[in-house]
Design a protein around this motif. Structure first.
Motif, PDB file in Angstrom:
ATOM      1  N   GLU A 291       0.780  -1.360  -0.028  1.00 44.35           N
ATOM      2  CA  GLU A 291       0.018   0.044   0.035  1.00 44.35           C
ATOM      3  C   GLU A 291       0.953   1.337   0.167  1.00 44.35           C
ATOM      4  O   GLU A 291       0.562   2.354  -0.770  1.00 44.35           O
ATOM      5  CB  GLU A 291      -0.839  -0.190   1.245  1.00 44.35           C
ATOM      6  N   GLY A 292       1.860   1.264   0.936  1.00 47.80           N
ATOM      7  CA  GLY A 292       2.679   2.464   1.045  1.00 47.80           C
ATOM      8  C   GLY A 292       3.404   2.575  -0.333  1.00 47.80           C
ATOM      9  O   GLY A 292       3.665   3.918  -0.399  1.00 47.80           O
ATOM     10  N   SER A 293       3.844   1.842  -1.220  1.00 48.56           N
ATOM     11  CA  SER A 293       4.605   2.208  -2.153  1.00 48.56           C
ATOM     12  C   SER A 293       3.975   2.662  -3.502  1.00 48.56           C
ATOM     13  O   SER A 293       4.588   3.092  -4.303  1.00 48.56           O
ATOM     14  CB  SER A 293       5.121   0.699  -2.734  1.00 48.56           C
ATOM     15  N   ARG A 294       2.634   2.839  -3.394  1.00 45.46           N
ATOM     16  CA  ARG A 294       1.892   3.199  -4.412  1.00 45.46           C
ATOM     17  C   ARG A 294       1.756   4.719  -4.456  1.00 45.46           C
ATOM     18  O   ARG A 294       1.294   5.293  -5.281  1.00 45.46           O
ATOM     19  CB  ARG A 294       0.334   2.806  -4.388  1.00 45.46           C
ATOM     20  N   SER A 295       1.735   5.249  -3.172  1.00 46.76           N
ATOM     21  CA  SER A 295       1.738   6.936  -3.303  1.00 46.76           C
ATOM     22  C   SER A 295       3.167   7.438  -3.180  1.00 46.76           C
ATOM     23  O   SER A 295       4.367   6.916  -2.695  1.00 46.76           O
ATOM     24  CB  SER A 295       1.251   7.224  -1.754  1.00 46.76           C
ATOM     25  N   GLY A 296       3.386   8.507  -3.858  1.00 44.97           N
ATOM     26  CA  GLY A 296       4.643   9.137  -4.127  1.00 44.97           C
ATOM     27  C   GLY A 296       4.677  10.213  -3.216  1.00 44.97           C
ATOM     28  O   GLY A 296       3.973  10.540  -2.200  1.00 44.97           O
ATOM     29  N   PRO A 297       5.969  11.197  -3.298  1.00 42.88           N
ATOM     30  CA  PRO A 297       6.352  12.164  -2.129  1.00 42.88           C
ATOM     31  C   PRO A 297       5.220  13.235  -2.505  1.00 42.88           C
ATOM     32  O   PRO A 297       4.437  13.453  -3.566  1.00 42.88           O
ATOM     33  CB  PRO A 297       7.459  12.924  -2.825  1.00 42.88           C
ATOM     34  N   PRO A 298       4.775  13.992  -1.346  1.00 43.23           N
ATOM     35  CA  PRO A 298       3.555  14.656  -1.344  1.00 43.23           C
ATOM     36  C   PRO A 298       4.060  16.041  -2.303  1.00 43.23           C
ATOM     37  O   PRO A 298       4.963  16.419  -2.034  1.00 43.23           O
ATOM     38  CB  PRO A 298       3.399  15.073   0.121  1.00 43.23           C
ATOM     39  N   GLU A 299       2.640  16.647  -2.824  1.00 43.29           N
ATOM     40  CA  GLU A 299       2.869  17.763  -3.297  1.00 43.29           C
ATOM     41  C   GLU A 299       2.890  19.037  -2.276  1.00 43.29           C
ATOM     42  O   GLU A 299       2.563  18.740  -1.378  1.00 43.29           O
ATOM     43  CB  GLU A 299       1.756  18.223  -4.351  1.00 43.29           C
ATOM     44  N   LEU A 300       3.653  20.306  -2.614  1.00 41.59           N
ATOM     45  CA  LEU A 300       3.608  21.325  -1.675  1.00 41.59           C
ATOM     46  C   LEU A 300       2.299  21.867  -1.275  1.00 41.59           C
ATOM     47  O   LEU A 300       2.063  22.088  -0.063  1.00 41.59           O
ATOM     48  CB  LEU A 300       4.276  22.515  -2.358  1.00 41.59           C
ATOM     49  N   ASP A 301       1.235  21.697  -2.071  1.00 44.20           N
ATOM     50  CA  ASP A 301      -0.239  22.129  -1.509  1.00 44.20           C
ATOM     51  C   ASP A 301      -0.876  21.149  -0.780  1.00 44.20           C
ATOM     52  O   ASP A 301      -1.826  21.353  -0.472  1.00 44.20           O
ATOM     53  CB  ASP A 301      -1.027  22.421  -2.634  1.00 44.20           C
TER      54      ASP A 301
END
Length: 303
Positions: A291-301
């Motif tokens: 599950e954790g590998s499917r989301s990338g680094p967060p956007e600034l907003d």
């Protein structure tokens, strides 16, 4: 950059009241002089660290921020970026110190180099009576110039970044326990931003003075090496065989024989510790659903 940029200095901290006190006392004369925000982000500390930060905040010396949801120094740094509006973000670790004029000098270099991303020189400081581990840690050094010029990143303890870089490539990857500085820097490098090493801007970082502290660091680095592969296989390869960790070097031949032998043994032992950390993370990844590998680094907003 044809004007004097606004700057915020960001200090993440977890369970280190003395370290954050030392760093704030070192930084605040310079941030106060410029009217620059000094943002201290408490990453859910369980000791007296929040009380120390609150005392400085009550004096108007610091902006007290909290990152309680995600236990990660990178998440704490992201909280600082999100909660400031300055054009340049400077990142300093709790327990570090800077000399008089450091901020002014760093910004002058940042501007003259037309940099988007800049790492500073870090000198490791020894205690008055250093242990073998302290002398080993001091000897291995902090090769920031090598990191910037050969590997495309600077450690987050000595980093200046323009806000628009975060707006473009995203924030630090808070999933990483270690190596988030490398992953972010590599993204910045691949996006074509101007990276610079400030050889004339120096900061000071205490050495690790005990074997348990050294083992904890190298075990964490090993875990981070596997996480880089797990979350970013397109850049770092798939998990399975750990890459040779950076920052490991043979003892200088100019050292006394006794030190060379001891440092060489410690270096080999720490490579083994990193391997153990890698192995633990590899086994954890195999048990995980992904599950954790499917989301990338967060956007600034992101919030």
């Amino acid at each position: 950059m044809d004007h004097e940029p606004s700057v915020a200095v960001c200090v993440p901290v977890y369970n280190d009241p003395e370290g954050v006190r030392t760093t704030v006392e070192s930084l605040r004369p310079q941030t106060d002089d410029r009217g620059a925000p000094l943002c201290v982000v408490d990453n859910a500390s369980t000791d007296e660290t929040p009380d120390v930060i609150r005392r400085y905040a009550s004096e108007g010396s610091v902006t007290h921020l909290r990152e309680d949801r995600i236990q990660s120094s990178y998440a704490a740094r992201n909280a600082a970026v999100r909660n400031t509006e300055s054009e340049v973000l400077a990142f300093v670790d709790a327990d570090m110190t800077v000399p008089e004029g450091w901020l002014e000098s760093a910004l002058a270099t940042f501007r003259s180099a037309d940099a988007d991303y800049m790492g500073c020189t870090v000198e490791l400081t020894l205690p008055e009576t250093p242990s073998l581990v302290a002398r080993y840690d001091h000897h291995t050094g902090f090769p920031v110039e090598q990191y910037v010029e050969r590997q495309g990143f600077a450690p987050t303890c000595c980093l200046f970044v323009r806000r628009e870089v975060f707006e473009d490539v995203g924030l630090f990857d808070h999933r990483l326990i270690s190596g988030g500085d490398k992953e972010f820097g590599n993204r910045v490098h691949d996006a074509g931003y101007e990276m610079h090493f400030a050889s004339d801007v120096t900061m000071f970082h205490p050495v690790r003075d005990s074997l348990p502290a050294l083992v904890r660091k190298d075990f964490r680095v090993g875990r981070g090496l596997c996480q880089l592969q797990r979350y970013h296989p397109e850049r770092y390869g798939t998990p399975g065989v750990p890459p040779r960790p950076t920052g490991v070097k043979s003892p200088d031949r100019s050292l006394p024989l006794e030190d060379r032998l001891a440092f060489g043994a410690l270096a080999k032992a720490m490579v083994g510790v990193r391997g153990l950390g890698y192995g633990r993370e590899y086994l954890a990844a195999r048990r995980d659903s992904g599950e954790g590998s499917r989301s990338g680094p967060p956007e600034l907003d992101s919030r």
